[in-house]
Design a protein around this motif. Structure first.
Motif, PDB file in Angstrom:
ATOM      1  N   ASP A  46      45.269  31.155  50.638  1.00  0.00           N
ATOM      2  CA  ASP A  46      46.576  31.551  51.643  1.00  0.00           C
ATOM      3  C   ASP A  46      47.142  31.987  52.786  1.00  0.00           C
ATOM      4  O   ASP A  46      46.980  33.460  53.193  1.00  0.00           O
ATOM      5  CB  ASP A  46      47.312  32.551  50.434  1.00  0.00           C
ATOM      6  N   ARG A  47      47.680  31.426  53.648  1.00  0.00           N
ATOM      7  CA  ARG A  47      48.091  32.216  55.220  1.00  0.00           C
ATOM      8  C   ARG A  47      49.292  31.121  55.276  1.00  0.00           C
ATOM      9  O   ARG A  47      49.543  29.871  55.780  1.00  0.00           O
ATOM     10  CB  ARG A  47      46.815  31.992  55.808  1.00  0.00           C
ATOM     11  N   PRO A  48      50.366  31.627  56.893  1.00  0.00           N
ATOM     12  CA  PRO A  48      52.060  31.372  57.149  1.00  0.00           C
ATOM     13  C   PRO A  48      50.957  30.283  58.033  1.00  0.00           C
ATOM     14  O   PRO A  48      49.349  30.191  58.282  1.00  0.00           O
ATOM     15  CB  PRO A  48      51.688  32.570  58.074  1.00  0.00           C
ATOM     16  N   LEU A  49      51.733  29.146  58.128  1.00  0.00           N
ATOM     17  CA  LEU A  49      50.709  28.237  59.166  1.00  0.00           C
ATOM     18  C   LEU A  49      51.188  28.622  60.560  1.00  0.00           C
ATOM     19  O   LEU A  49      52.133  29.383  60.743  1.00  0.00           O
ATOM     20  CB  LEU A  49      51.824  26.596  58.899  1.00  0.00           C
ATOM     21  N   LYS A  50      50.372  28.422  60.963  1.00  0.00           N
ATOM     22  CA  LYS A  50      50.695  28.090  62.496  1.00  0.00           C
ATOM     23  C   LYS A  50      51.395  28.033  62.912  1.00  0.00           C
ATOM     24  O   LYS A  50      51.790  26.621  62.992  1.00  0.00           O
ATOM     25  CB  LYS A  50      48.834  28.057  63.358  1.00  0.00           C
ATOM     26  N   ASP A  51      52.327  28.846  64.023  1.00  0.00           N
ATOM     27  CA  ASP A  51      53.381  27.795  64.954  1.00  0.00           C
ATOM     28  C   ASP A  51      55.141  27.608  64.284  1.00  0.00           C
ATOM     29  O   ASP A  51      55.312  26.526  64.457  1.00  0.00           O
ATOM     30  CB  ASP A  51      52.985  27.074  66.063  1.00  0.00           C
ATOM     31  N   ALA A  52      54.484  27.799  62.678  1.00  0.00           N
ATOM     32  CA  ALA A  52      55.968  27.244  61.619  1.00  0.00           C
ATOM     33  C   ALA A  52      56.791  28.030  62.032  1.00  0.00           C
ATOM     34  O   ALA A  52      58.453  27.559  61.603  1.00  0.00           O
ATOM     35  CB  ALA A  52      55.012  26.905  60.295  1.00  0.00           C
ATOM     36  N   GLY A  53      57.054  29.329  62.502  1.00  0.00           N
ATOM     37  CA  GLY A  53      57.788  29.973  62.509  1.00  0.00           C
ATOM     38  C   GLY A  53      58.362  30.990  60.797  1.00  0.00           C
ATOM     39  O   GLY A  53      59.309  31.332  61.016  1.00  0.00           O
ATOM     40  N   ASP A  54      57.201  30.570  59.970  1.00  0.00           N
ATOM     41  CA  ASP A  54      57.722  31.187  58.996  1.00  0.00           C
ATOM     42  C   ASP A  54      56.903  32.013  58.186  1.00  0.00           C
ATOM     43  O   ASP A  54      55.137  31.668  58.004  1.00  0.00           O
ATOM     44  CB  ASP A  54      58.207  30.037  57.311  1.00  0.00           C
ATOM     45  N   PRO A  55      56.885  33.562  57.199  1.00  0.00           N
ATOM     46  CA  PRO A  55      56.073  34.565  57.640  1.00  0.00           C
ATOM     47  C   PRO A  55      55.069  33.791  55.777  1.00  0.00           C
ATOM     48  O   PRO A  55      54.380  34.983  55.945  1.00  0.00           O
ATOM     49  CB  PRO A  55      56.344  35.502  57.671  1.00  0.00           C
ATOM     50  N   ARG A  56      55.788  33.087  55.417  1.00  0.00           N
ATOM     51  CA  ARG A  56      55.800  33.326  53.911  1.00  0.00           C
ATOM     52  C   ARG A  56      53.964  32.545  54.020  1.00  0.00           C
ATOM     53  O   ARG A  56      54.458  31.038  55.103  1.00  0.00           O
ATOM     54  CB  ARG A  56      56.764  32.106  53.408  1.00  0.00           C
ATOM     55  N   PRO A  57      53.517  33.088  53.517  1.00  0.00           N
ATOM     56  CA  PRO A  57      52.006  32.618  52.915  1.00  0.00           C
ATOM     57  C   PRO A  57      52.447  30.204  52.268  1.00  0.00           C
ATOM     58  O   PRO A  57      52.947  31.075  51.556  1.00  0.00           O
ATOM     59  CB  PRO A  57      51.394  33.156  52.325  1.00  0.00           C
ATOM     60  N   VAL A  58      50.580  30.225  53.153  1.00  0.00           N
ATOM     61  CA  VAL A  58      50.787  28.558  52.571  1.00  0.00           C
ATOM     62  C   VAL A  58      49.578  28.652  51.840  1.00  0.00           C
ATOM     63  O   VAL A  58      48.572  28.563  52.601  1.00  0.00           O
ATOM     64  CB  VAL A  58      51.710  27.719  53.290  1.00  0.00           C
ATOM     65  N   ARG A  59      49.482  27.857  51.171  1.00  0.00           N
ATOM     66  CA  ARG A  59      47.236  27.350  49.853  1.00  0.00           C
ATOM     67  C   ARG A  59      47.172  26.191  51.164  1.00  0.00           C
ATOM     68  O   ARG A  59      48.020  25.291  50.837  1.00  0.00           O
ATOM     69  CB  ARG A  59      47.856  27.359  48.355  1.00  0.00           C
ATOM     70  N   GLN A  60      46.386  26.587  51.449  1.00  0.00           N
ATOM     71  CA  GLN A  60      45.321  25.742  52.190  1.00  0.00           C
ATOM     72  C   GLN A  60      44.250  25.272  52.582  1.00  0.00           C
ATOM     73  O   GLN A  60      43.200  25.995  51.360  1.00  0.00           O
ATOM     74  CB  GLN A  60      45.573  26.406  53.966  1.00  0.00           C
ATOM     75  N   LEU A  61      43.450  24.203  52.514  1.00  0.00           N
ATOM     76  CA  LEU A  61      42.424  24.224  52.444  1.00  0.00           C
ATOM     77  C   LEU A  61      41.697  23.556  53.551  1.00  0.00           C
ATOM     78  O   LEU A  61      42.452  23.049  54.652  1.00  0.00           O
ATOM     79  CB  LEU A  61      42.434  22.593  51.680  1.00  0.00           C
ATOM     80  N   ARG A  62      41.027  24.644  54.223  1.00  0.00           N
ATOM     81  CA  ARG A  62      39.860  24.887  55.767  1.00  0.00           C
ATOM     82  C   ARG A  62      38.567  24.641  55.701  1.00  0.00           C
ATOM     83  O   ARG A  62      38.076  24.827  54.616  1.00  0.00           O
ATOM     84  CB  ARG A  62      40.435  26.174  56.227  1.00  0.00           C
ATOM     85  N   VAL A  63      38.774  24.273  57.083  1.00  0.00           N
ATOM     86  CA  VAL A  63      36.901  23.662  57.468  1.00  0.00           C
ATOM     87  C   VAL A  63      36.491  25.138  58.081  1.00  0.00           C
ATOM     88  O   VAL A  63      37.340  25.331  58.661  1.00  0.00           O
ATOM     89  CB  VAL A  63      36.789  22.823  57.928  1.00  0.00           C
ATOM     90  N   LEU A  64      35.458  25.927  57.257  1.00  0.00           N
ATOM     91  CA  LEU A  64      35.522  27.292  57.877  1.00  0.00           C
ATOM     92  C   LEU A  64      33.664  27.040  57.653  1.00  0.00           C
ATOM     93  O   LEU A  64      33.093  26.719  57.330  1.00  0.00           O
ATOM     94  CB  LEU A  64      35.971  28.266  57.204  1.00  0.00           C
ATOM     95  N   LYS A  65      33.209  28.139  58.506  1.00  0.00           N
ATOM     96  CA  LYS A  65      32.037  27.655  58.747  1.00  0.00           C
ATOM     97  C   LYS A  65      31.423  28.963  58.502  1.00  0.00           C
ATOM     98  O   LYS A  65      31.711  30.289  58.193  1.00  0.00           O
ATOM     99  CB  LYS A  65      31.593  28.778  60.231  1.00  0.00           C
ATOM    100  N   TRP A  66      30.138  28.756  57.620  1.00  0.00           N
ATOM    101  CA  TRP A  66      29.617  29.792  55.866  1.00  0.00           C
ATOM    102  C   TRP A  66      28.722  31.110  56.459  1.00  0.00           C
ATOM    103  O   TRP A  66      27.318  30.338  57.809  1.00  0.00           O
ATOM    104  CB  TRP A  66      29.066  28.972  55.448  1.00  0.00           C
ATOM    105  N   GLY A  67      28.607  31.945  57.243  1.00  0.00           N
ATOM    106  CA  GLY A  67      28.262  32.962  58.072  1.00  0.00           C
ATOM    107  C   GLY A  67      29.553  34.050  58.548  1.00  0.00           C
ATOM    108  O   GLY A  67      29.251  33.319  59.629  1.00  0.00           O
TER     109      GLY A  67
END
Length: 271
Positions: A46-67
């Motif tokens: 859960d994180r605000p969308l980048k450059d959206a201008g809305d501080p409310r967190p949005v549930r996202q599915l993201r790709v991260l590196k494990w480590g």
């Protein structure tokens, strides 16, 4: 610990399970039945969308590196050693303290692999020579086949050697939180081998039951005592484990056949 897991669900499936509102099609990962450290993985956060201008967190599915690479690290070289964070001490460790307070995530998995270590120092006599017995891998998963929601934390690291606009200037990395393995009986246990998860390994990834997902992901929750309360182990009897082929021990092997259940440990391995 958790050093290898399987993750075969599609982004659409994960979005439906976790109530994801946003994911980027270009970040879709192929099913992976042998996820190893430093690979890219899907995470829910859960994180605000980048450059959206809305501080409310949005549930996202993201790709991260494990480590996980701490924000203050001079280089990302130690990432492979930061795949796990112990639930008992992550609020104290400099590498994990801030992510635990501010950047928590869920790492979805089908289940995880663990190698029996109870007799890892036992020696076999083979043709007059001592040879260490091979370790038997087990696959651990929810008894009902539901998603294994591993508690995780994530962090951002800036590569100062690259200009800000470079696509690799920022790294997004994560770590899986581990806890003491369950000592109670498995939901279903094989005829031979371990009777509890602690028989396989003393640590396991911390599984979050659905009633804790929202609280864990909520970035507005910053009270340390409240957050540590979410790290309590789930009820016993929710997991099962079964032996799988030692082919999974080679990270180059990948495919659904790695999850095939063996009737008993492979010949030449010990429990």
């Amino acid at each position: 610990m958790c050093g290898r897991f399987a993750a075969s669900r599609t982004p659409r499936e994960l979005a439906a399970i976790f109530g994801v509102e946003r994911w980027e099609p270009q970040e879709t990962l192929a099913p992976d039945w042998n996820v190893a450290p430093t690979k890219e993985v899907h995470v829910v956060l859960d994180r605000p969308l980048k450059d959206a201008g809305d501080p409310r967190p949005v549930r996202q599915l993201r790709v991260l590196k494990w480590g996980l690479v701490p924000s203050w690290a001079k280089s990302p070289e130690g990432a492979a050693r930061m795949i796990n964070a112990r639930s008992e001490t992550l609020h104290e460790k400099p590498s994990f303290r801030r992510p635990f307070a501010q950047r928590r995530c869920i790492v979805p998995a089908d289940g995880y692999y663990e190698w029996v270590t109870a007799h890892d120092e036992r020696q076999l006599e083979v043709e007059g020579k001592k040879k260490r017995a091979r370790k038997q891998p087990y696959f651990v998963l929810p008894t009902d086949g539901s998603v294994f929601a591993m508690a995780g934390i994530y962090e951002f690291w800036r590569d100062g050697t690259l200009p800000p606009e470079h696509p690799q200037a920022w790294w997004a990395t994560c770590s899986v939180i581990t806890a003491e393995a369950e000592t109670g009986p498995l939901g279903t246990a094989p005829a031979e081998g371990p009777r509890s998860l602690s028989d396989i390994h003393p640590r396991m990834p911390l599984m979050l039951t659905p009633d804790r997902w929202d609280a864990w992901l909520d970035p507005a929750r910053t009270d340390e005592d409240e957050l540590r309360g979410l790290l309590a182990p789930p009820p016993g009897g929710l997991m099962r484990a079964y032996p799988v082929s030692t082919a999974v021990s080679n990270v180059r092997n990948n495919g659904p056949e790695l999850l095939g259940e063996l009737a008993a440990p492979e010949e030449g391995t010990l429990f």
